[in-house]
Design a protein around this motif. Structure first.
Motif, short mmCIF file in Angstrom:
data_model
loop_
_atom_site.label_atom_id
_atom_site.label_comp_id
_atom_site.label_asym_id
_atom_site.label_seq_id
_atom_site.Cartn_x
_atom_site.Cartn_y
_atom_site.Cartn_z
N GLY A 84 52.81 -25.96 3.83
CA GLY A 84 52.39 -24.76 4.43
C GLY A 84 53.48 -23.92 4.41
N TYR A 85 53.51 -23.12 5.59
CA TYR A 85 54.51 -21.93 5.45
C TYR A 85 55.94 -22.36 5.50
N LEU A 86 56.35 -23.42 6.26
CA LEU A 86 57.73 -23.73 6.27
C LEU A 86 57.94 -25.33 6.13
N THR A 126 67.39 -28.63 6.38
CA THR A 126 68.04 -27.18 6.60
C THR A 126 68.69 -27.06 7.64
N GLY A 127 67.97 -27.83 8.86
CA GLY A 127 68.37 -27.32 10.27
C GLY A 127 68.03 -25.99 10.41
N ASP A 128 68.99 -25.65 11.34
CA ASP A 128 68.71 -23.92 11.70
C ASP A 128 69.29 -23.09 10.57
N GLY A 129 69.77 -23.52 9.70
CA GLY A 129 70.55 -22.61 8.65
C GLY A 129 69.71 -21.52 8.33
N PRO A 130 68.36 -21.50 7.73
CA PRO A 130 67.60 -20.33 7.52
C PRO A 130 67.32 -19.59 8.51
N ALA A 131 67.20 -19.78 9.59
CA ALA A 131 67.01 -18.91 10.63
C ALA A 131 68.25 -17.93 11.15
N VAL A 132 69.44 -18.73 11.09
CA VAL A 132 70.68 -18.04 11.10
C VAL A 132 70.66 -16.95 10.17
N PHE A 133 70.69 -17.23 8.86
CA PHE A 133 70.71 -16.39 7.92
C PHE A 133 69.86 -15.00 8.16
N VAL A 134 68.69 -15.32 8.37
CA VAL A 134 67.60 -14.14 8.86
C VAL A 134 68.04 -13.32 10.20
N ILE A 135 68.86 -14.21 10.95
CA ILE A 135 69.22 -13.31 12.04
C ILE A 135 70.39 -12.31 11.53
N PHE A 136 71.23 -12.87 10.91
CA PHE A 136 72.48 -12.15 10.22
C PHE A 136 72.01 -11.17 9.44
N ILE A 137 71.03 -11.21 8.53
CA ILE A 137 70.60 -10.19 7.57
C ILE A 137 69.78 -9.22 8.21
N LEU A 138 68.83 -9.46 8.86
CA LEU A 138 67.83 -8.59 9.86
C LEU A 138 68.66 -7.76 10.79
N ALA A 184 58.99 -12.49 5.84
CA ALA A 184 59.10 -12.08 4.71
C ALA A 184 60.44 -13.16 4.23
N LEU A 185 61.36 -13.32 4.94
CA LEU A 185 62.67 -14.05 4.55
C LEU A 185 62.79 -15.38 5.09
N LEU A 186 62.12 -15.89 6.01
CA LEU A 186 62.46 -17.39 6.48
C LEU A 186 62.09 -18.33 5.51
N ARG A 187 60.74 -18.34 4.77
CA ARG A 187 60.51 -19.18 3.78
C ARG A 187 61.29 -19.27 2.67
N ARG A 188 61.60 -18.04 2.23
CA ARG A 188 62.45 -17.78 1.13
C ARG A 188 63.98 -18.49 1.29
N LEU A 189 64.44 -18.12 2.43
CA LEU A 189 65.81 -18.75 2.67
C LEU A 189 65.96 -20.11 2.91
N LYS A 190 64.64 -20.62 3.59
CA LYS A 190 64.51 -22.12 3.75
C LYS A 190 64.38 -22.60 2.29
N GLY A 191 63.86 -22.26 1.60
CA GLY A 191 63.53 -22.57 0.09
C GLY A 191 65.08 -22.71 -0.67
N VAL A 192 65.79 -21.81 -0.55
CA VAL A 192 67.09 -21.72 -0.96
C VAL A 192 68.09 -22.80 -0.37
N MET A 193 67.86 -22.98 0.90
CA MET A 193 68.79 -23.93 1.65
C MET A 193 68.36 -25.58 1.28
#
Length: 119
Positions: A30-32, A50-62, A98-107
Protein backbone atom coordinates in the motif's frame (compact mmCIF):
# COMPACT_ATOMS: atom_id res chain seq x y z
CA UNK A 1 19.09 -6.28 -12.02
CA UNK A 2 21.92 -8.66 -12.66
CA UNK A 3 23.98 -10.05 -9.79
CA UNK A 4 27.11 -9.75 -11.96
CA UNK A 5 27.12 -6.02 -11.22
CA UNK A 6 26.64 -6.46 -7.48
CA UNK A 7 23.61 -5.67 -5.37
CA UNK A 8 21.49 -2.65 -6.31
CA UNK A 9 22.00 0.63 -4.47
CA UNK A 10 19.79 0.87 -1.36
CA UNK A 11 19.18 4.55 -2.10
CA UNK A 12 18.00 3.97 -5.66
CA UNK A 13 15.86 0.94 -4.81
CA UNK A 14 14.43 2.66 -1.74
CA UNK A 15 13.53 5.87 -3.57
CA UNK A 16 11.92 3.85 -6.35
CA UNK A 17 10.07 1.58 -3.90
CA UNK A 18 11.74 -1.58 -5.21
CA UNK A 19 13.07 -4.71 -3.55
CA UNK A 20 16.48 -4.08 -1.93
CA UNK A 21 17.75 -7.51 -3.00
CA UNK A 22 16.90 -7.62 -6.71
CA UNK A 23 15.74 -4.07 -7.50
CA UNK A 24 12.82 -5.40 -9.55
CA UNK A 25 9.92 -6.37 -7.28
CA UNK A 26 7.70 -3.84 -5.52
CA UNK A 27 8.60 -3.04 -1.91
CA UNK A 28 5.20 -1.74 -0.79
CA UNK A 29 1.74 -3.30 -0.73
CA UNK A 30 0.00 0.00 0.00
CA UNK A 31 1.22 3.51 0.68
CA UNK A 32 3.46 2.51 3.61
CA UNK A 33 2.77 -1.21 4.05
CA UNK A 34 5.87 -3.26 3.28
CA UNK A 35 5.20 -6.50 1.37
CA UNK A 36 5.87 -9.81 3.08
CA UNK A 37 8.02 -11.07 0.20
CA UNK A 38 9.29 -9.78 -3.12
CA UNK A 39 7.28 -11.10 -6.06
CA UNK A 40 10.40 -11.17 -8.26
CA UNK A 41 13.04 -12.85 -6.09
CA UNK A 42 11.17 -14.08 -3.00
CA UNK A 43 13.19 -12.03 -0.50
CA UNK A 44 11.56 -11.62 2.90
CA UNK A 45 10.90 -7.91 3.32
CA UNK A 46 8.46 -7.58 6.20
CA UNK A 47 11.05 -8.30 8.90
CA UNK A 48 13.02 -5.14 8.11
CA UNK A 49 11.49 -2.68 10.55
CA UNK A 50 12.19 1.03 10.14
CA UNK A 51 10.43 2.19 13.29
CA UNK A 52 10.00 5.96 13.43
CA UNK A 53 13.16 6.67 11.42
CA UNK A 54 11.46 7.83 8.21
CA UNK A 55 9.09 10.16 10.10
CA UNK A 56 12.01 11.71 11.98
CA UNK A 57 13.90 12.36 8.74
CA UNK A 58 10.79 13.90 7.18
CA UNK A 59 10.41 16.21 10.18
CA UNK A 60 14.06 17.30 9.97
CA UNK A 61 14.02 17.83 6.20
CA UNK A 62 10.72 19.68 6.07
CA UNK A 63 11.59 21.74 9.14
CA UNK A 64 14.86 22.83 7.55
CA UNK A 65 13.05 23.83 4.34
CA UNK A 66 9.70 25.21 5.50
CA UNK A 67 10.76 27.34 8.46
CA UNK A 68 13.17 29.51 6.41
CA UNK A 69 10.56 29.76 3.63
CA UNK A 70 7.88 30.87 6.10
CA UNK A 71 10.24 33.47 7.55
CA UNK A 72 11.15 34.73 4.07
CA UNK A 73 7.48 35.01 3.07
CA UNK A 74 6.72 36.88 6.30
CA UNK A 75 9.61 39.28 5.76
CA UNK A 76 8.82 39.89 2.09
CA UNK A 77 5.02 40.04 2.07
CA UNK A 78 3.73 40.11 5.67
CA UNK A 79 0.59 38.04 5.01
CA UNK A 80 -1.99 37.54 7.78
CA UNK A 81 -1.46 34.65 10.18
CA UNK A 82 -4.45 32.67 8.86
CA UNK A 83 -2.80 32.64 5.43
CA UNK A 84 0.45 31.38 6.94
CA UNK A 85 -1.48 28.63 8.74
CA UNK A 86 -3.26 27.50 5.58
CA UNK A 87 -0.27 27.82 3.25
CA UNK A 88 2.30 26.06 5.41
CA UNK A 89 -0.12 23.35 6.51
CA UNK A 90 -0.75 22.45 2.88
CA UNK A 91 2.96 22.62 2.02
CA UNK A 92 3.85 20.47 5.05
CA UNK A 93 1.20 17.88 4.26
CA UNK A 94 2.25 17.68 0.60
CA UNK A 95 5.93 17.42 1.55
CA UNK A 96 5.18 14.71 4.08
CA UNK A 97 3.19 12.65 1.59
CA UNK A 98 5.91 13.09 -1.03
CA UNK A 99 8.83 12.14 1.23
CA UNK A 100 7.55 9.60 3.74
CA UNK A 101 7.19 6.59 1.43
CA UNK A 102 10.50 7.27 -0.30
CA UNK A 103 12.41 7.65 2.96
CA UNK A 104 10.78 4.52 4.38
CA UNK A 105 11.89 2.67 1.25
CA UNK A 106 15.46 3.89 1.74
CA UNK A 107 15.40 2.90 5.42
CA UNK A 108 14.08 -0.60 4.61
CA UNK A 109 16.73 -1.01 1.89
CA UNK A 110 19.52 0.19 4.20
CA UNK A 111 18.30 -2.13 6.95
CA UNK A 112 18.22 -5.01 4.48
CA UNK A 113 21.74 -4.20 3.27
CA UNK A 114 23.38 -3.76 6.65
CA UNK A 115 21.44 -6.23 8.81
CA UNK A 116 20.81 -8.87 6.19
CA UNK A 117 17.91 -11.25 5.95
CA UNK A 118 16.87 -12.93 9.19
CA UNK A 119 18.73 -10.46 11.43
Amino acid sequence: MSDSFGPPSPFITGLRGRCPRCGLGRLFDGYLSVRETCEACGATLLEHDTGDGPAVFVIFILGAVIVPLALAVEAAFGPPMWLHAVLWSVVTLAGTLALLRRLKGVMVALHYRHRGAGS
